[in-house]
Enzyme design. Structure first.
Site, PDB file in Angstrom:
ATOM      1  N   GLY A 296       0.920  -0.974  -0.135  1.00  9.48           N
ATOM      2  CA  GLY A 296       0.243  -0.010  -0.024  1.00  9.48           C
ATOM      3  C   GLY A 296       0.825   1.230   0.009  1.00  9.48           C
ATOM      4  O   GLY A 296       1.049   1.959  -0.988  1.00  9.48           O
ATOM      5  N   ARG A 297       1.455   1.411   1.287  1.00  4.34           N
ATOM      6  CA  ARG A 297       2.141   2.557   1.384  1.00  4.34           C
ATOM      7  C   ARG A 297       3.271   2.781   0.193  1.00  4.34           C
ATOM      8  O   ARG A 297       3.645   3.800  -0.278  1.00  4.34           O
ATOM      9  CB  ARG A 297       2.978   2.510   2.797  1.00  4.34           C
ATOM     10  CG  ARG A 297       3.503   3.853   3.254  1.00  4.34           C
ATOM     11  CD  ARG A 297       4.404   3.849   4.387  1.00  4.34           C
ATOM     12  NE  ARG A 297       3.942   3.057   5.394  1.00  4.34           N
ATOM     13  CZ  ARG A 297       3.243   3.435   6.423  1.00  4.34           C
ATOM     14  NH1 ARG A 297       2.934   4.844   6.677  1.00  4.34           N
ATOM     15  NH2 ARG A 297       2.651   2.604   7.573  1.00  4.34           N
ATOM     16  N   TYR A 337       0.463   8.192  15.663  1.00  7.43           N
ATOM     17  CA  TYR A 337       1.753   7.434  15.624  1.00  7.43           C
ATOM     18  C   TYR A 337       3.034   8.335  15.717  1.00  7.43           C
ATOM     19  O   TYR A 337       4.139   7.829  15.447  1.00  7.43           O
ATOM     20  CB  TYR A 337       1.903   6.704  14.110  1.00  7.43           C
ATOM     21  CG  TYR A 337       0.715   6.198  13.548  1.00  7.43           C
ATOM     22  CD1 TYR A 337       0.292   4.770  14.067  1.00  7.43           C
ATOM     23  CD2 TYR A 337       0.069   6.688  12.495  1.00  7.43           C
ATOM     24  CE1 TYR A 337      -0.752   4.095  13.611  1.00  7.43           C
ATOM     25  CE2 TYR A 337      -1.027   5.913  12.106  1.00  7.43           C
ATOM     26  CZ  TYR A 337      -1.395   4.731  12.563  1.00  7.43           C
ATOM     27  OH  TYR A 337      -2.349   3.938  12.138  1.00  7.43           O
ATOM     28  N   CYS A 362     -11.164  20.729  18.434  1.00  2.91           N
ATOM     29  CA  CYS A 362     -10.818  20.977  20.071  1.00  2.91           C
ATOM     30  C   CYS A 362     -10.352  19.927  20.642  1.00  2.91           C
ATOM     31  O   CYS A 362     -11.125  19.111  21.445  1.00  2.91           O
ATOM     32  CB  CYS A 362     -12.270  21.420  20.561  1.00  2.91           C
ATOM     33  SG  CYS A 362     -12.895  22.636  19.407  1.00  2.91           S
ATOM     34  N   TYR A 391      -2.656   6.320   3.801  1.00  2.00           N
ATOM     35  CA  TYR A 391      -3.221   6.515   5.521  1.00  2.00           C
ATOM     36  C   TYR A 391      -3.376   7.968   5.591  1.00  2.00           C
ATOM     37  O   TYR A 391      -3.242   8.348   6.688  1.00  2.00           O
ATOM     38  CB  TYR A 391      -2.355   5.841   6.209  1.00  2.00           C
ATOM     39  CG  TYR A 391      -1.972   4.310   6.112  1.00  2.00           C
ATOM     40  CD1 TYR A 391      -3.019   3.453   5.856  1.00  2.00           C
ATOM     41  CD2 TYR A 391      -0.805   3.815   5.485  1.00  2.00           C
ATOM     42  CE1 TYR A 391      -3.023   2.191   5.525  1.00  2.00           C
ATOM     43  CE2 TYR A 391      -0.657   2.464   5.053  1.00  2.00           C
ATOM     44  CZ  TYR A 391      -1.612   1.762   5.266  1.00  2.00           C
ATOM     45  OH  TYR A 391      -1.448   0.390   4.619  1.00  2.00           O
TER      46      TYR A 391
HETATM   47  N1  LLP Z   1      -1.813  -6.331   3.855  1.00  2.00           N
HETATM   48  C1  LLP Z   1      -2.209  -6.522   5.138  1.00  2.00           C
HETATM   49  C2  LLP Z   1      -2.845  -7.605   5.606  1.00  2.00           C
HETATM   50  C3  LLP Z   1      -2.257  -5.249   5.887  1.00  2.00           C
HETATM   51  O1  LLP Z   1      -2.663  -5.243   7.015  1.00  2.00           O
HETATM   52  C4  LLP Z   1      -1.530  -4.084   5.479  1.00  2.00           C
HETATM   53  C5  LLP Z   1      -1.569  -2.744   6.296  1.00  2.00           C
HETATM   54  C6  LLP Z   1      -0.988  -4.088   4.039  1.00  2.00           C
HETATM   55  C7  LLP Z   1      -0.961  -5.349   3.310  1.00  2.00           C
HETATM   56  C8  LLP Z   1      -0.300  -3.007   3.467  1.00  2.00           C
HETATM   57  O2  LLP Z   1       0.904  -2.606   4.171  1.00  2.00           O
HETATM   58  P1  LLP Z   1       1.824  -1.362   3.623  1.00  2.00           P
HETATM   59  O3  LLP Z   1       2.229  -1.704   2.366  1.00  2.00           O
HETATM   60  O4  LLP Z   1       0.824   0.092   3.340  1.00  2.00           O
HETATM   61  O5  LLP Z   1       2.638  -1.141   4.667  1.00  2.00           O
HETATM   62  N2  LLP Z   1      -2.340   3.255   9.488  1.00  2.00           N
HETATM   63  C9  LLP Z   1      -0.922   3.011   9.566  1.00  2.00           C
HETATM   64  C10 LLP Z   1      -0.425   1.882   8.570  1.00  2.00           C
HETATM   65  C11 LLP Z   1      -1.499   0.569   9.125  1.00  2.00           C
HETATM   66  C12 LLP Z   1      -1.043  -0.651   8.201  1.00  2.00           C
HETATM   67  C13 LLP Z   1      -2.152  -1.638   8.172  1.00  2.00           C
HETATM   68  N3  LLP Z   1      -1.904  -2.899   7.196  1.00  2.00           N
HETATM   69  C14 LLP Z   1       0.084   4.207   9.151  1.00  2.00           C
HETATM   70  O6  LLP Z   1      -0.498   5.263   8.994  1.00  2.00           O
HETATM   71  O7  LLP Z   1       1.293   4.112   9.473  1.00  2.00           O
END
Ligand code: LLP
Length: 440
Positions: A296-297, A337, A362, A391
């Site tokens: 994702g990120r 975070y 607020c 995110y």
């Molecule tokens: N697959 C699963 C099962 C996941 O739980 C996640 C993210 C991904 C893939 C994708 O992960 P990435 O490639 O984006 O690291 N809100 C938090 C991040 C939460 C991630 C949750 N799971 C933040 O803003 O840092």
């Protein structure tokens, strides 16, 4: 010695290549690709999320190219950013997707993804969501417990289908992430099937009439900066694949290594994708399985900025404050975070100040940056908060009855609103002015 995989250069580069940034200054004013951010703010107002489509293309193609020697498919994770415009860019590139709710499944289908393009995961899927996923013909459902397997078997039986199952394994490895909330693959986490229980769950999937085991899956955490977690986790999955094979189950087709690749928010080193791919190729290729990834990120993190205007500047208790029209409702990462997001004035200035950049909500926890040395700014100035592509909007809220901001996609010299700013009417759309009272 842990193997550090972010070993090359700094922000803006990956491996030996230069990363597409999407944002640059033209005559001192920040632009996204060929469009001035001032122009976008004038047209659509603030707060506004502005995404560069070329950054999304760059990251997807870079990762896809790095994995070229491994049979693989990239399934972009919608939870990072489910904007329709971003999904359209990724669909055109041939990406698959990974969804974790009925709502994300709905969005993916609307954006044109076929069932076979979709992985369905999540720690707490409801019966209704599982039914929707099976009816959509998703490529696989990643299960997290034996009771979920039984529930899927029942639903698939009612629908007259055989459900394709991946088991999300908790590989119980040590992960190096920036925050404890985004580690997921350590012992005792709520995610996945505990390592020792996987052979039993695999057997259950194999013997039930309406489930078929096609994958093992892991997701160890997010914003990861080391190769170790992936290597250790994959090794653990390989152990399980061998055990499952010995038990006579020969239906596996995929090995899903999850998401988690980190991005630079400050001066973190960027990933050496070639080293990453080489470590995985060595392990995955001999299995004959197709590797799946759920990033994702990495795909969208650096693709967007949040445009916000300074409303007020004030001084209190020896500190300078910039009060902006965006805050934790638009970007919760700093407050939730302790995340760092770079902030610049859209119109360049040489003068610097140290300030807390705070929102209008607020809550004392409503800030975008604390004690930040940054461009000098005052009322009316436009600021860009960087790297909000992942995110950001998806974690926005209506707290204080604040309508969510507008999302804009830039492609070369053009830009388009891909998600309108919410209006006050949207806030009350589901309200019942004249509620229908029922007997209790
Ligand atoms: N697959 C699963 C099962 C996941 O739980 C996640 C993210 C991904 C893939 C994708 O992960 P990435 O490639 O984006 O690291 N809100 C938090 C991040 C939460 C991630 C949750 N799971 C933040 O803003 O840092």
């Amino acid at each position: 010695m842990p193997q550090v995989w972010y070993g090359v250069h700094g922000r803006g580069t990956v491996g030996e290549g230069v990363l597409t940034s999407g944002f640059s200054r033209v005559d001192g004013t920040l632009s996204c690709e060929g469009v001035s951010l001032e122009r976008i703010a004038e047209e659509v107002g603030t707060p506004a999320y502005v995404y560069s489509s070329s950054v999304v293309r760059d990251r997807y193609q870079r990762l896809d190219a790095a994995l070229a020697n491994i049979p693989h498919r990239i399934h972009y994770t919608l939870k990072a950013n489910s904007n329709r415009g971003i999904l359209a860019v990724l669909h055109e590139l041939g990406a698959g997707v990974d969804v974790v709710s009925g709502g994300e499944l709905f969005r993916a289908k609307r954006a044109g993804f076929a069932g076979s393009d979709i992985l369905f995961g999540g720690v707490g899927k409801s019966q209704a969501e599982l039914k929707e996923a099976l009816q959509a013909g998703v490529r696989m459902i990643n299960v997290e417990s034996a009771s979920e397997v039984r529930m899927i078997n029942d639903i698939a039986g009612e629908l007259g289908l055989v459900a394709p199952i991946g088991i999300r394994v908790n590989p119980e490895v040590t992960v190096d992430s920036s925050h404890k909330y985004i580690k997921t693959g350590e012992k005792g986490a709520k995610f996945g099937v505990p390592f020792d229980e996987v052979p039993g769950v695999a057997m259950l999937v194999a013997v039930l009439p309406n489930t078929r085991l096609i994958a093992l899956d892991m997701h160890i955490g997010s914003q990861l900066f080391r190769l170790d977690g992936y290597v250790d986790g994959t090794n653990r999955l390989l152990e399980l694949i061998a055990q499952i094979g010995e038990a006579g189950i020969s239906t596996l087709e995929y090995l899903d290594i999850g998401g988690g690749l980190g991005v630079a928010y400050d001066d973190e080193k960027s990933p050496d994708l070639d080293a990453f791919a080489a470590a995985l190729a060595e392990r995955v290729t001999p299995t004959g399985l197709t590797m799946l990834m759920e990033p994702g990120r990495f795909i969208v993190g650096n693709c967007g900025v949040l445009l916000t205007r300074v409303l007020y500047r004030k001084h209190s208790g020896g500190r300078d404050f910039l009060v902006t029209d965006a805050g934790m409702t638009e970007l919760i990462r700093p407050s939730h975070y302790d995340a760092y997001h770079r902030i610049e004035r859209v119109r360049a200035t040489e003068s610097r100040m140290t300030a807390d950049v705070v929102g209008p909500v607020c809550e004392s926890g409503d800030f975008l940056a604390l004690d930040r040395t940054m461009d000098e700014a005052g009322p009316g100035d436009l600021l860009a908060v960087y790297d909000v592509g992942a995110y950001g909007y998806v974690m926005a809220s209506n707290y204080n009855s604040r309508p969510r901001g507008v999302e804009v996609l830039v492609d070369g010299d053009r830009f388009a609103i891909t998600n309108e700013r919410e209006r006050y009417e949207d806030l009350v759309r589901l309200e019942q002015a004249d509620p229908q009272w029922r007997d209790g």
